[in-house]
Design an enzyme around this catalytic site. Structure first.
Site, short mmCIF file in Angstrom:
data_model
loop_
_atom_site.label_atom_id
_atom_site.label_comp_id
_atom_site.label_asym_id
_atom_site.label_seq_id
_atom_site.Cartn_x
_atom_site.Cartn_y
_atom_site.Cartn_z
N SER A 88 102.01 67.60 -57.50
CA SER A 88 101.74 68.39 -56.30
C SER A 88 100.28 68.73 -56.10
CB SER A 88 102.55 69.69 -56.34
OG SER A 88 102.11 70.51 -57.38
N VAL A 241 96.31 67.26 -42.40
CA VAL A 241 95.70 68.35 -43.17
C VAL A 241 96.65 69.53 -43.15
CG1 VAL A 241 93.75 69.95 -43.30
CG2 VAL A 241 93.36 67.59 -42.59
N ASP A 243 97.64 73.61 -44.80
CA ASP A 243 97.02 74.94 -44.73
C ASP A 243 96.00 75.18 -45.84
OD1 ASP A 243 99.33 74.78 -46.47
OD2 ASP A 243 99.02 76.91 -46.87
N GLY A 264 103.65 76.01 -49.75
CA GLY A 264 104.79 75.80 -48.87
C GLY A 264 104.39 75.05 -47.62
N GLY A 266 102.74 73.92 -44.81
CA GLY A 266 101.43 74.28 -44.32
C GLY A 266 101.36 74.50 -42.82
N1 GLY Z 1 100.85 73.94 -48.45
C1 GLY Z 1 100.46 72.63 -48.66
C2 GLY Z 1 100.60 71.76 -47.48
O1 GLY Z 1 101.38 72.03 -46.60
O2 GLY Z 1 99.92 70.77 -47.45
#
Ligand code: GLY
Length: 358
Positions: A88, A241, A243, A264, A266
């Site tokens: 991740s 892209v 968050d 989570g 984004g």
């Molecule tokens: N929170 C990571 C993404 O959504 O890329």
């Protein structure tokens, strides 16, 4: 945070976690004013697994030696980014739909409100370090794609292949299983799904997630810093892209208040400016735990009119300047956890679920 969102039969895997105590110098040894139940210096990560613990142990060494929150955060984040088993974050992260690993990261220094970030960065294992340099060595906040890579190379970062065998096989399996009407997969794919699955049985399970990590710290001077780093949504559209590199969405830090960060989905975190919202809530007197929960409720409130059954998968973490901590997830059957390291040692903080049973 791992989130299982299956197309056919993709099952997210949870990580085995162990706890334990580590005796370290106390906050009082630094002469810090602490609220009851809290302590500074402090470093936390949303990663509650063994890598998260190792990361905090290294970050803590910086803080215990009187180092800055910025350096402690970078040290800890690098350890998680360099773990090839973690699909991740950083090296070993799952790729986008084209099989290319594109990383996002942000850094913020609460003392100066300086911020730096990179998005869609390829071939660099430690995007958080590049984000720190954007923050400290440029007059910009966000560099993307080829420009971010150029900047990293100018600072001496080496280009490396980030796609591990494990991640490549997961991506290939996703390609083969995602649709019965494309040309990926052997001919029996169309007729016999079981045969396809048995061919893949020795390969890792498909993971499809928004996995990310956050690291937040307060040093002996009370200065606060934070970082969010991720490979983003697995199999995302090329160039997407999330968050994590958006200041105010995936991360926000303010020395006067505290820090907050997100993992989570984004897209929802960006639309709600969730990390900035959490810091504002803490400024209004809410505890970090309440601020995390408030942000999750704020997001679902927004959807009430259009889709009341929508509970996007998010996990938020927060700390305030007194060293109090918070962690909450939108849904799930198991309470979310995060790793915390202080002068009292390592602990795993258990947070709350905003919408149990969803
Ligand atoms: N929170 C990571 C993404 O959504 O890329």
């Amino acid at each position: 945070m791992k989130d299982s969102i299956s197309r056919r039969k993709f099952i997210g895997r949870s990580i085995g976690i162990s706890t334990g105590a580590l005796v370290l110098p106390s906050a009082e040894a630094f002469g810090m004013q602490v609220k009851s139940g809290s302590t500074i210096p402090l470093i936390i990560t949303s990663h509650a697994n063994d890598t998260g613990r190792k990361a905090l142990e290294e970050g803590w060494k910086i803080l215990a030696a009187g180092g800055s929150a910025v350096t402690a955060v970078e040290t800890a984040a690098n350890i998680i980014e360099l773990d090839p088993e973690d699909t991740s974050v950083g090296y070993g992260g799952l790729p986008n739909e084209k099989g290319v690993v594109q990383l996002d990261a942000s850094f913020m220094d609460g003392r100066t409100y300086s911020a730096g970030a990179v998005a869609c960065l390829e071939n660099i294992k430690t995007p958080s370090s590049v984000a720190r340099l954007v923050m400290q060595r440029t007059n910009h906040v966000l560099l993307t794609g080829a420009g971010a890579l150029e900047f990293a190379k100018a600072w001496g970062f080496r280009e490396e292949n980030l796609l591990t065998e494990k991640a490549r096989k997961i991506w290939l399996r996703w390609k083969e299983e995602m649709s019965a009407i494309d040309d990926w997969g052997p001919p029996e794919h169309l007729k016999d799904q079981q045969k396809l699955e048995s061919w893949w049985q020795d390969f890792p399970e498909i993971e499809h997630h928004y996995g990310t990590t956050n690291v937040l710290a307060i040093d002996k001077n009370g200065d606060i810093a934070g970082c969010t780093t991720t490979s983003g949504l697995s199999f995302k559209l090329n160039g997407r892209v999330g968050d994590s590199p958006i200041i105010g969405a995936g991360l926000y830090v303010d020395n006067e208040v505290g820090a907050a960060a997100a993992t989570g989905r984004g897209e929802d975190v960006i639309k709600s400016c969730a990390s900035y919202f959490m810091v504002l809530r803490m400024k209004d007197g809410r505890s970090p735990q309440q601020a995390c929960e408030d942000a999750l409720h704020m997001i679902t409130d927004r959807y009430k009119k259009v889709n009341p059954d929508y509970f996007p998968s998010e996990k938020f973490v927060a700390i305030n300047k007194y060293g109090e901590t918070g962690c909450a997830s939108m849904k799930g059957s198991v309470n979310p956890q995060m790793s915390v390291m202080t002068g009292r040692g390592y602990t795993k903080y258990e947070g709350t679920i905003a919408f149990p049973g969803k």
